[in-house]
Structures are given as C-alpha cells and as structure tokens.
Write a protein that holds these residues in place. Structure first.
Motif, PDB file in Angstrom:
ATOM      1  N   TYR A   1       2.760   1.910  -3.696  1.00  0.00           N
ATOM      2  CA  TYR A   1       2.042   2.233  -4.664  1.00  0.00           C
ATOM      3  C   TYR A   1       1.081   3.256  -4.306  1.00  0.00           C
ATOM      4  O   TYR A   1       0.239   3.703  -5.107  1.00  0.00           O
ATOM      5  CB  TYR A   1       1.355   0.976  -5.290  1.00  0.00           C
ATOM      6  CG  TYR A   1       2.299   0.065  -5.793  1.00  0.00           C
ATOM      7  CD1 TYR A   1       2.951   0.326  -7.259  1.00  0.00           C
ATOM      8  CD2 TYR A   1       2.680  -1.014  -5.057  1.00  0.00           C
ATOM      9  CE1 TYR A   1       3.927  -0.514  -7.686  1.00  0.00           C
ATOM     10  CE2 TYR A   1       3.767  -2.062  -5.889  1.00  0.00           C
ATOM     11  CZ  TYR A   1       4.381  -1.601  -6.877  1.00  0.00           C
ATOM     12  OH  TYR A   1       5.304  -2.514  -7.334  1.00  0.00           O
ATOM     13  N   GLY A   2       1.274   3.931  -3.136  1.00  0.00           N
ATOM     14  CA  GLY A   2       0.526   4.965  -2.640  1.00  0.00           C
ATOM     15  C   GLY A   2       0.713   6.323  -3.144  1.00  0.00           C
ATOM     16  O   GLY A   2       1.981   6.479  -3.441  1.00  0.00           O
TER      17      GLY A   2
ATOM     18  N   ARG B   1       0.878  -1.238   0.054  1.00  0.00           N
ATOM     19  CA  ARG B   1       0.016   0.057   0.117  1.00  0.00           C
ATOM     20  C   ARG B   1       0.982   1.249  -0.164  1.00  0.00           C
ATOM     21  O   ARG B   1       0.480   2.258  -0.751  1.00  0.00           O
ATOM     22  CB  ARG B   1      -0.860  -0.094   1.223  1.00  0.00           C
ATOM     23  CG  ARG B   1      -2.231  -0.778   1.120  1.00  0.00           C
ATOM     24  CD  ARG B   1      -3.317  -0.408   2.137  1.00  0.00           C
ATOM     25  NE  ARG B   1      -2.789  -0.323   3.459  1.00  0.00           N
ATOM     26  CZ  ARG B   1      -3.016  -1.637   4.145  1.00  0.00           C
ATOM     27  NH1 ARG B   1      -3.362  -2.525   3.876  1.00  0.00           N
ATOM     28  NH2 ARG B   1      -2.092  -1.670   5.327  1.00  0.00           N
ATOM     29  N   TYR B   2       1.954   1.406   0.688  1.00  0.00           N
ATOM     30  CA  TYR B   2       2.863   2.326   0.677  1.00  0.00           C
ATOM     31  C   TYR B   2       3.583   2.700  -0.556  1.00  0.00           C
ATOM     32  O   TYR B   2       3.533   3.556  -1.140  1.00  0.00           O
ATOM     33  CB  TYR B   2       3.798   2.405   1.924  1.00  0.00           C
ATOM     34  CG  TYR B   2       4.855   3.316   1.789  1.00  0.00           C
ATOM     35  CD1 TYR B   2       4.648   4.608   2.108  1.00  0.00           C
ATOM     36  CD2 TYR B   2       6.123   3.077   1.606  1.00  0.00           C
ATOM     37  CE1 TYR B   2       5.461   5.718   2.024  1.00  0.00           C
ATOM     38  CE2 TYR B   2       7.145   4.060   1.475  1.00  0.00           C
ATOM     39  CZ  TYR B   2       6.581   5.456   1.692  1.00  0.00           C
ATOM     40  OH  TYR B   2       7.548   6.570   1.503  1.00  0.00           O
TER      41      TYR B   2
END
Length: 76
Positions: free
Chosen positions: A67-68, A64-65
């Motif tokens: 590709y966030g 999540r981090y």
C-alpha cells in the motif's frame, strides 16, 4: 542488491568455483531501471517479505510495500 543461491551436497563456496565450471552456475544481472517492476511482479506471484519471513515484522513489511508509493507507481 542481493544474492540467491541453491546448494546441493558440494560444500564449496561460490567464490571457489570457476565462472564457467559447472553448466548450472550462472549470473543474471537485472538492470536497476527494472527493479521496481520486478519487485511488483514477484509480489504478485507471492514472493514478498510475508512469504519469506512469516513473522509479524514480515507481514507488516509486506503490507507497507503493497500500500506504499513504490507499489502504486509501477504500471502493469
């Protein structure tokens, strides 16, 4: 914010030391405006949720981090 410590055989807590008692105990303050850049650099060096917490939750958090928006908006 976070605190990271390394412990040897001395069982005293950090609050029991005088600020300058041991030569090896020091504080590094990182300005808030540098947080995103530092976090991205640590990620690039392999220090992230997946490496610190090798569970499915850690893997998901790292993905999540990576590709966030917080990762994407920091320039190298």
């Amino acid at each position: 914010s976070g605190n990271f410590t390394l412990h040897g055989s001395d069982r005293r807590g950090l609050e029991e030391f005088e600020v300058n008692e041991p030569d090896w105990l020091f504080v590094i303050r990182i300005p808030a405006e540098n947080k995103l850049v530092l976090r991205k650099r640590l990620f690039e060096f392999g220090v992230h949720a997946q490496s610190l917490f090798p569970t499915l939750a850690g893997v998901c958090q790292a993905i999540r981090y990576r590709y966030g928006p917080k990762f994407m908006k920091v320039r190298n």
